[in-house]
Scaffold this active site. Structure first.
Site, PDB file in Angstrom:
ATOM      1  N   GLY A  20     -20.879 -47.582 -27.297  1.00  0.00           N
ATOM      2  CA  GLY A  20     -21.190 -48.540 -28.364  1.00  0.00           C
ATOM      3  C   GLY A  20     -22.631 -48.988 -28.273  1.00  0.00           C
ATOM      4  O   GLY A  20     -23.285 -48.825 -27.239  1.00  0.00           O
TER       5      GLY A  20
ATOM      6  N   ASP B  17     -24.778 -40.935 -20.495  1.00  0.00           N
ATOM      7  CA  ASP B  17     -24.956 -41.605 -21.792  1.00  0.00           C
ATOM      8  C   ASP B  17     -26.337 -41.185 -22.301  1.00  0.00           C
ATOM      9  O   ASP B  17     -26.475 -40.193 -23.039  1.00  0.00           O
ATOM     10  CB  ASP B  17     -24.821 -43.126 -21.571  1.00  0.00           C
ATOM     11  CG  ASP B  17     -25.169 -43.985 -22.780  1.00  0.00           C
ATOM     12  OD1 ASP B  17     -25.671 -43.456 -23.791  1.00  0.00           O
ATOM     13  OD2 ASP B  17     -24.973 -45.222 -22.735  1.00  0.00           O
TER      14      ASP B  17
ATOM     15  N   GLU C 111     -21.826 -44.863 -14.983  1.00  0.00           N
ATOM     16  CA  GLU C 111     -22.481 -44.355 -16.185  1.00  0.00           C
ATOM     17  C   GLU C 111     -24.000 -44.379 -16.019  1.00  0.00           C
ATOM     18  O   GLU C 111     -24.568 -45.386 -15.603  1.00  0.00           O
ATOM     19  CB  GLU C 111     -22.051 -45.251 -17.371  1.00  0.00           C
ATOM     20  CG  GLU C 111     -22.526 -44.788 -18.731  1.00  0.00           C
ATOM     21  CD  GLU C 111     -22.046 -45.725 -19.849  1.00  0.00           C
ATOM     22  OE1 GLU C 111     -21.109 -46.523 -19.625  1.00  0.00           O
ATOM     23  OE2 GLU C 111     -22.627 -45.677 -20.941  1.00  0.00           O
TER      24      GLU C 111
ATOM     25  N   LYS D  82     -22.190 -53.903 -16.421  1.00  0.00           N
ATOM     26  CA  LYS D  82     -23.573 -53.439 -16.252  1.00  0.00           C
ATOM     27  C   LYS D  82     -24.040 -53.772 -14.846  1.00  0.00           C
ATOM     28  O   LYS D  82     -23.744 -54.841 -14.319  1.00  0.00           O
ATOM     29  CB  LYS D  82     -24.479 -54.149 -17.274  1.00  0.00           C
ATOM     30  CG  LYS D  82     -24.136 -53.831 -18.719  1.00  0.00           C
ATOM     31  CD  LYS D  82     -24.587 -52.441 -19.108  1.00  0.00           C
ATOM     32  CE  LYS D  82     -24.348 -52.190 -20.588  1.00  0.00           C
ATOM     33  NZ  LYS D  82     -24.790 -50.839 -20.987  1.00  0.00           N
TER      34      LYS D  82
ATOM     35  N   LYS E 226     -16.153 -52.485 -18.554  1.00  0.00           N
ATOM     36  CA  LYS E 226     -17.379 -51.800 -18.116  1.00  0.00           C
ATOM     37  C   LYS E 226     -18.374 -52.890 -17.749  1.00  0.00           C
ATOM     38  O   LYS E 226     -18.626 -53.788 -18.548  1.00  0.00           O
ATOM     39  CB  LYS E 226     -17.924 -50.932 -19.248  1.00  0.00           C
ATOM     40  CG  LYS E 226     -19.244 -50.272 -18.895  1.00  0.00           C
ATOM     41  CD  LYS E 226     -19.621 -49.262 -19.948  1.00  0.00           C
ATOM     42  CE  LYS E 226     -20.849 -49.711 -20.712  1.00  0.00           C
ATOM     43  NZ  LYS E 226     -21.249 -48.701 -21.703  1.00  0.00           N
TER      44      LYS E 226
ATOM     45  N   SER F 171     -17.591 -53.911 -22.818  1.00  0.00           N
ATOM     46  CA  SER F 171     -18.808 -53.719 -22.028  1.00  0.00           C
ATOM     47  C   SER F 171     -19.408 -55.093 -21.740  1.00  0.00           C
ATOM     48  O   SER F 171     -19.713 -55.844 -22.664  1.00  0.00           O
ATOM     49  CB  SER F 171     -19.798 -52.851 -22.806  1.00  0.00           C
ATOM     50  OG  SER F 171     -21.024 -52.759 -22.103  1.00  0.00           O
TER      51      SER F 171
ATOM     52  N   LYS G 127     -22.155 -41.363 -28.238  1.00  0.00           N
ATOM     53  CA  LYS G 127     -22.555 -42.363 -29.230  1.00  0.00           C
ATOM     54  C   LYS G 127     -23.024 -41.562 -30.430  1.00  0.00           C
ATOM     55  O   LYS G 127     -23.920 -40.711 -30.291  1.00  0.00           O
ATOM     56  CB  LYS G 127     -23.684 -43.252 -28.702  1.00  0.00           C
ATOM     57  CG  LYS G 127     -23.242 -44.187 -27.599  1.00  0.00           C
ATOM     58  CD  LYS G 127     -24.372 -45.062 -27.092  1.00  0.00           C
ATOM     59  CE  LYS G 127     -23.876 -45.930 -25.943  1.00  0.00           C
ATOM     60  NZ  LYS G 127     -24.994 -46.612 -25.246  1.00  0.00           N
TER      61      LYS G 127
ATOM     62  N   ASP H  52     -22.074 -49.410 -15.443  1.00  0.00           N
ATOM     63  CA  ASP H  52     -23.124 -48.758 -16.244  1.00  0.00           C
ATOM     64  C   ASP H  52     -24.493 -49.234 -15.783  1.00  0.00           C
ATOM     65  O   ASP H  52     -24.819 -50.414 -15.880  1.00  0.00           O
ATOM     66  CB  ASP H  52     -22.923 -49.088 -17.735  1.00  0.00           C
ATOM     67  CG  ASP H  52     -23.886 -48.320 -18.647  1.00  0.00           C
ATOM     68  OD1 ASP H  52     -24.707 -47.535 -18.131  1.00  0.00           O
ATOM     69  OD2 ASP H  52     -23.812 -48.507 -19.875  1.00  0.00           O
TER      70      ASP H  52
END
Ligand code: OSB
Ligand code: MG
Length: 374
Positions: A291, A239, A214, A164, A162, A136, A263, A189
């Site tokens: 995570g 998420d 996400e 952001k 992934k 990530s 998670k 994400d």
């Protein structure tokens, strides 16, 4: 299991590099470690809260309060625990505070597995001996910065990134990565940074062959996510919106997502994670493990849950070296070509080193159980 003592630790570990999401930048990770002592053995759990209530409403202080003043006393009131599922049941009268619950429940799961001479993965019903993971990557100032970071992780063997995103740092950044790395798996994400008005952003992302987007919309929404999903091709993954089996059921029934990120802390523990897993498996909803920039303790729990069969997409549980110069477990978690070998040592499968825990402990409290039980 008879619990003799619970130890709470307020930890602080500095990340190798600051991690930026749409809700803030993190440079030092604050969290809790919970130790459950019983008959010479110790179960470990990680409370994946942060210092500030930005991802969810919990913090290190609220979680400590819940653990010390409610959850640990509730555990001590119970005469005997046969199975960790009972802990999840016991805590269900307390509303939310899922990360606090999960930390203590996770420590009990580790202890249970150790006492039964099983790896935590096996105790949970896991079936895999290795798991796929990716990285990530936080928001970067420039595309060059982002490409350099992706390149580094590609060279380490990771195959799934992934990235952001937030408004202004989205389509161009992802398009740049797609262009320079045509072969890698990419997901984006948003950590709730958008609203339905931004549908064009997601239509543009539809052109970039993403595995998923996400949590694009509000952290407490499942209605608008369903509307968004009906207008785009890229699968929506939830998420922040999913805290329980019930949340998962409602989101799946509404069509709010096609994928769920589990998670363990966000859903209140391993028992609830397994329930969500089984439900999603029955509905054909693929899962992966998210995570929270965990230390080795939380990382080991994530690896164990990822061995369940419906965790079919690569998770965010990268190797320890992605986060830390030094982890609190031995050996540290390593990923080779984006694959982690699952330990079959009883419990979480890694040795938690007390001296390393001490090194990163800001505050520690021992909470003794009842000396004699009737
Ligand atoms: O949204 O998945 C998220 C970290 C903190 C809070 C929220 C998230 C994340 C990550 C990091 O993406 C995942 C990891 O590397 O542990
Ligand atoms: Mg996320």
């Amino acid at each position: 299991m008879e619990i003799n003592k619970v130890v709470l630790r307020h930890m602080e570990m500095t990340l190798k590099t600051p991690f930026q999401t749409s809700f803030g930048t993190l440079s030092a990770r604050q969290f809790l470690i919970v130790e459950v002592h019983s008959a010479g053995q110790i179960g470990y759990g990680e409370c994946v809260v942060s210092g500030r209530p930005l991802y969810n409403e919990e913090t290190v202080k609220t979680a400590w309060h819940l653990l010390e003043d409610f959850l640990i006393p509730m555990l001590y009131e119970k005469e005997y625990i046969e199975h960790p599922d009972e802990v999840s049941q016991l805590f269900s009268v307390i509303r939310r505070n899922n990360m606090a619950k999960s930390a203590l429940e996770g420590a009990i799961w580790d202890l249970y597995a150790k006492q039964n001479n099983l790896s935590l993965a096996k105790a949970l019903g896991g079936t895999k001996s290795e798991i796929q993971v990716g990285v990530s990557i936080g928001i970067k100032e420039t595309l060059d910065d982002l490409l350099r970071e992706v390149d580094g992780f590609v060279n380490e063997g990771y195959k799934r990134m992934k990235i952001k995103i937030k408004p202004g740092k989205d389509v161009d950044m992802i398009a740049g990565v797609r262009h320079h790395f045509p072969g890698i798996k990419i997901m984006a994400d948003a950590n709730s940074a958008y609203s339905l008005k931004d549908v064009d952003v997601f239509k543009a992302l539809d052109e970039l062959d993403l595995m998923m987007v996400e949590q694009p919309l509000a952290y407490d929404d499942i209605i608008d996510h369903a509307k968004l999903q009906s207008q785009i091709i890229t699968p929506v993954c939830l998420d922040e919106s999913i805290h329980s089996l019930e949340d998962a059921r409602k989101a799946v029934e509404l069509g709010s997502c096609k994928i769920i990120n589990i998670k363990i802390g966000r859903v209140g523990g391993l028992t609830e994670s397994v329930k969500i897993h089984d439900y999603c498996q029955s509905k054909g909803i693929p899962l992966w493990c998210g995570g929270m920039n965990e230390s080795g303790v939380g990382r080991a729990h994530n690896i164990a849950v990822t061995t369940l069969p419906n965790f079919v997409l690569p998770g965010d549980t990268a190797g320890s070296s992605r986060y830390w110069n030094e982890d609190v477990i031995l050996p540290e978690v390593t990923a080779l070509n984006g694959v982690i070998q699952v330990s079959d040592i009883p419990g979480i499968g890694y040795e938690v080193v007390p001296a390393l825990l001490d090194k990163y402990t800001l505050e520690k409290k021992e909470i003794p159980g009842l000396v004699e039980k009737v």
